[in-house]
Design an enzyme around this catalytic site. Structure first.
Site, PDB file in Angstrom:
ATOM      1  N   LYS A   1      -2.804   6.083  -4.367  1.00  0.00           N
ATOM      2  CA  LYS A   1      -3.902   7.008  -4.054  1.00  0.00           C
ATOM      3  C   LYS A   1      -3.644   8.374  -4.678  1.00  0.00           C
ATOM      4  O   LYS A   1      -2.489   8.806  -4.727  1.00  0.00           O
ATOM      5  CB  LYS A   1      -4.041   7.181  -2.533  1.00  0.00           C
ATOM      6  CG  LYS A   1      -3.987   5.873  -1.758  1.00  0.00           C
ATOM      7  CD  LYS A   1      -4.071   6.037  -0.261  1.00  0.00           C
ATOM      8  CE  LYS A   1      -3.758   4.721   0.441  1.00  0.00           C
ATOM      9  NZ  LYS A   1      -2.351   4.554   0.839  1.00  0.00           N
TER      10      LYS A   1
ATOM     11  N   HIS B   1      -7.662   9.644  -1.887  1.00  0.00           N
ATOM     12  CA  HIS B   1      -6.997   9.596  -0.585  1.00  0.00           C
ATOM     13  C   HIS B   1      -7.868  10.186   0.531  1.00  0.00           C
ATOM     14  O   HIS B   1      -7.954   9.613   1.622  1.00  0.00           O
ATOM     15  CB  HIS B   1      -5.657  10.345  -0.669  1.00  0.00           C
ATOM     16  CG  HIS B   1      -4.617   9.847   0.268  1.00  0.00           C
ATOM     17  ND1 HIS B   1      -3.297   9.758  -0.044  1.00  0.00           N
ATOM     18  CD2 HIS B   1      -4.709   9.408   1.546  1.00  0.00           C
ATOM     19  CE1 HIS B   1      -2.616   9.285   0.990  1.00  0.00           C
ATOM     20  NE2 HIS B   1      -3.456   9.066   1.960  1.00  0.00           N
TER      21      HIS B   1
ATOM     22  N   TYR C   1       3.302   9.634  -0.397  1.00  0.00           N
ATOM     23  CA  TYR C   1       4.382   9.015   0.371  1.00  0.00           C
ATOM     24  C   TYR C   1       5.769   9.222  -0.253  1.00  0.00           C
ATOM     25  O   TYR C   1       6.777   8.851   0.357  1.00  0.00           O
ATOM     26  CB  TYR C   1       4.137   7.504   0.565  1.00  0.00           C
ATOM     27  CG  TYR C   1       2.809   7.155   1.218  1.00  0.00           C
ATOM     28  CD1 TYR C   1       2.014   8.128   1.809  1.00  0.00           C
ATOM     29  CD2 TYR C   1       2.345   5.844   1.234  1.00  0.00           C
ATOM     30  CE1 TYR C   1       0.789   7.818   2.388  1.00  0.00           C
ATOM     31  CE2 TYR C   1       1.120   5.515   1.824  1.00  0.00           C
ATOM     32  CZ  TYR C   1       0.353   6.504   2.382  1.00  0.00           C
ATOM     33  OH  TYR C   1      -0.849   6.193   2.942  1.00  0.00           O
TER      34      TYR C   1
ATOM     35  N   ASP D   1       0.831  -1.204   0.000  1.00  0.00           N
ATOM     36  CA  ASP D   1       0.000   0.000   0.000  1.00  0.00           C
ATOM     37  C   ASP D   1       0.864   1.252   0.000  1.00  0.00           C
ATOM     38  O   ASP D   1       1.566   1.538   0.969  1.00  0.00           O
ATOM     39  CB  ASP D   1      -0.900   0.017   1.246  1.00  0.00           C
ATOM     40  CG  ASP D   1      -1.835   1.214   1.246  1.00  0.00           C
ATOM     41  OD1 ASP D   1      -2.953   1.066   0.716  1.00  0.00           O
ATOM     42  OD2 ASP D   1      -1.452   2.287   1.739  1.00  0.00           O
TER      43      ASP D   1
HETATM   44  P1  NDP Z   1       0.934   1.529  11.732  1.00  0.00           P
HETATM   45  O1  NDP Z   1      -0.258   1.608  12.599  1.00  0.00           O
HETATM   46  O2  NDP Z   1       1.056   0.420  10.757  1.00  0.00           O
HETATM   47  O3  NDP Z   1       2.196   1.580  12.689  1.00  0.00           O
HETATM   48  C1  NDP Z   1       3.484   1.691  12.159  1.00  0.00           C
HETATM   49  C2  NDP Z   1       4.447   1.985  13.330  1.00  0.00           C
HETATM   50  O4  NDP Z   1       4.525   0.842  14.191  1.00  0.00           O
HETATM   51  C3  NDP Z   1       5.839   2.280  12.860  1.00  0.00           C
HETATM   52  O5  NDP Z   1       6.393   3.233  13.731  1.00  0.00           O
HETATM   53  C4  NDP Z   1       6.554   0.940  13.005  1.00  0.00           C
HETATM   54  O6  NDP Z   1       7.926   1.156  13.196  1.00  0.00           O
HETATM   55  C5  NDP Z   1       5.885   0.381  14.225  1.00  0.00           C
HETATM   56  N1  NDP Z   1       5.825  -1.094  14.269  1.00  0.00           N
HETATM   57  C6  NDP Z   1       5.492  -1.937  13.260  1.00  0.00           C
HETATM   58  N2  NDP Z   1       5.502  -3.216  13.683  1.00  0.00           N
HETATM   59  C7  NDP Z   1       5.841  -3.187  14.984  1.00  0.00           C
HETATM   60  C8  NDP Z   1       6.026  -4.194  15.967  1.00  0.00           C
HETATM   61  N3  NDP Z   1       5.848  -5.476  15.681  1.00  0.00           N
HETATM   62  N4  NDP Z   1       6.405  -3.807  17.219  1.00  0.00           N
HETATM   63  C9  NDP Z   1       6.579  -2.509  17.521  1.00  0.00           C
HETATM   64  N5  NDP Z   1       6.418  -1.506  16.619  1.00  0.00           N
HETATM   65  C10 NDP Z   1       6.052  -1.847  15.359  1.00  0.00           C
HETATM   66  O7  NDP Z   1       1.054   2.979  11.007  1.00  0.00           O
HETATM   67  P2  NDP Z   1       0.897   3.570   9.575  1.00  0.00           P
HETATM   68  O8  NDP Z   1       0.383   4.931   9.764  1.00  0.00           O
HETATM   69  O9  NDP Z   1       2.127   3.405   8.786  1.00  0.00           O
HETATM   70  O10 NDP Z   1      -0.300   2.731   8.880  1.00  0.00           O
HETATM   71  C11 NDP Z   1      -0.109   1.599   8.073  1.00  0.00           C
HETATM   72  C12 NDP Z   1      -0.304   1.946   6.605  1.00  0.00           C
HETATM   73  O11 NDP Z   1      -1.610   2.457   6.355  1.00  0.00           O
HETATM   74  C13 NDP Z   1       0.606   3.077   6.101  1.00  0.00           C
HETATM   75  O12 NDP Z   1       1.944   2.662   5.978  1.00  0.00           O
HETATM   76  C14 NDP Z   1      -0.084   3.442   4.828  1.00  0.00           C
HETATM   77  O13 NDP Z   1       0.202   2.508   3.815  1.00  0.00           O
HETATM   78  C15 NDP Z   1      -1.551   3.370   5.256  1.00  0.00           C
HETATM   79  N6  NDP Z   1      -2.079   4.680   5.688  1.00  0.00           N
HETATM   80  C16 NDP Z   1      -3.102   5.236   4.947  1.00  0.00           C
HETATM   81  C17 NDP Z   1      -3.640   6.448   5.302  1.00  0.00           C
HETATM   82  C18 NDP Z   1      -4.745   7.007   4.495  1.00  0.00           C
HETATM   83  O14 NDP Z   1      -5.105   8.184   4.708  1.00  0.00           O
HETATM   84  N7  NDP Z   1      -5.318   6.265   3.568  1.00  0.00           N
HETATM   85  C19 NDP Z   1      -3.152   7.205   6.469  1.00  0.00           C
HETATM   86  C20 NDP Z   1      -2.099   6.527   7.204  1.00  0.00           C
HETATM   87  C21 NDP Z   1      -1.619   5.306   6.822  1.00  0.00           C
HETATM   88  P3  NDP Z   1       9.079   0.493  12.244  1.00  0.00           P
HETATM   89  O15 NDP Z   1       8.770   0.822  10.829  1.00  0.00           O
HETATM   90  O16 NDP Z   1      10.316   1.161  12.746  1.00  0.00           O
HETATM   91  O17 NDP Z   1       9.053  -0.967  12.535  1.00  0.00           O
END
Ligand code: NDP
Length: 278
Positions: free
Chosen positions: A81, A114, A55, A50
């Site tokens: 998006k 988006h 991004y 995604d």
């Molecule tokens: P998430 O809720 O997926 O959380 C990501 C965070 O959690 C990062 O800081 C990551 O750090 C950390 N993390 C991941 N796995 C673990 C674990 N096992 N233990 C501890 N920490 C962990 O956040 P996102 O906002 O990135 O949401 C996911 C996806 O949704 C986005 O990447 C995007 O593709 C989408 N999105 C869409 C939006 C929209 O408006 N349509 C808005 C926001 C997101 P690290 O990378 O360092 O592991």
């Protein structure tokens, strides 16, 4: 949704199969960081990525998918998006071409609006319908749309959206919106399933995860899937990418599902879709 394994799919209202677990790449840096993350994810069995124009990593996403030695582009479901400032009919057509150029693809699996930019999203949708009719996108959908915005869009839409991707985690459940999407045959998809990392501070989740010998991250991903919600946890760390998808050897009881549901505080970490001024 019958949860089988990491390559399992849901069937969208147009018959397209969408893997219910994907890798989110918001905040993954273009270049080595996003390429490595995607390669580790594909090695671990993920078949869904995604991204979004916002991004700034579509180039890296495209490179990662073209350069993997085993998995081919056709085997991966890729979402992008159209960003808010690119909305409107003509602008969306241009934005789509630019995304495709950066990705280096000749088709996209899923293209989403988006955010529901007031006064624009109906024209944006017409552009998505045109691209869909031309076969350039396999499925089209929405992101951050509330019920009233979907109903408004549907008044002039020729094609029913296939997906609505919204903020969803134990602190923001929006059960009415889930029900509405389900009744409307629009697949509900969770963004920020870990509340951007904040969910790990919710102490009630720890004992539930321990009961199943799982991490809180695994518990949440499994909770999404048992609720028939497509989910796209983000990580750029190899161990986490692998372990976040290790969720197919346990089943959360109905009682524990209810305990997680009860953590809902209707508390957003992202913007309110009724106030899109960015
Ligand atoms: P998430 O809720 O997926 O959380 C990501 C965070 O959690 C990062 O800081 C990551 O750090 C950390 N993390 C991941 N796995 C673990 C674990 N096992 N233990 C501890 N920490 C962990 O956040 P996102 O906002 O990135 O949401 C996911 C996806 O949704 C986005 O990447 C995007 O593709 C989408 N999105 C869409 C939006 C929209 O408006 N349509 C808005 C926001 C997101 P690290 O990378 O360092 O592991």
């Amino acid at each position: 949704m019958k949860i089988t394994d990491i390559k399992g799919t849901v069937t969208l209202n147009n018959g397209v199969h969408m893997p219910y677990l994907g890798l989110g790449v918001f905040n993954a840096k273009d270049g080595v960081e996003v390429i490595n993350a995607i390669h580790w994810a594909l090695d671990a069995g993920y078949r869904h990525i995604d991204t979004a124009a916002l991004y700034n990593n579509e180039e890296g996403v495209g490179k990662a998918l073209r350069s993997h030695t085993v998995v081919s582009r056709e085997d991966v479901f890729v979402t992008s998006k159209v960003w808010n400032s690119d909305q409107g009919y003509e602008n969306t057509l241009k934005a789509f071409d630019l995304s495709m150029k950066r990705l280096g693809f000749d088709y996209l699996d899923l293209y989403l609006i988006h955010w529901p930019v007031a006064g624009k999203y109906k024209d944006t949708w017409r552009a998505l319908e045109k691209l869909y009719d031309e076969g350039r996108i396999k499925a089209i959908g929405l992101s951050n749309f509330l019920r009233h915005q979907i109903e408004d869009l549907m008044q002039s839409a020729k094609i029913r959206p296939m997906v609505n991707q919204v903020e969803f985690h134990p602190r923001l459940v929006q059960q009415d919106l889930i029900n509405f999407c389900h009744e409307s045959n629009i697949q509900f998809e969770a963004w920020s399933p870990f509340r951007m990392g904040e969910i790990f501070k919710v102490k009630e989740l720890q004992p539930i995860a321990q009961k199943y010998n799982k991490t809180v991250a695994q518990l949440i991903v499994r909770w999404d899937l048992q609720k028939s919600i497509v989910t796209i946890p983000k990580s750029v760390k190899k161990e986490r990418i692998i372990s976040n998808a290790d969720v197919f050897d346990f089943e959360i009881s109905a009682e524990d599902i209810a305990c997680i549901d009860a953590l809902d505080r209707n508390d957003r970490i992202g913007a309110d879709p009724d106030h899109v001024d960015f």
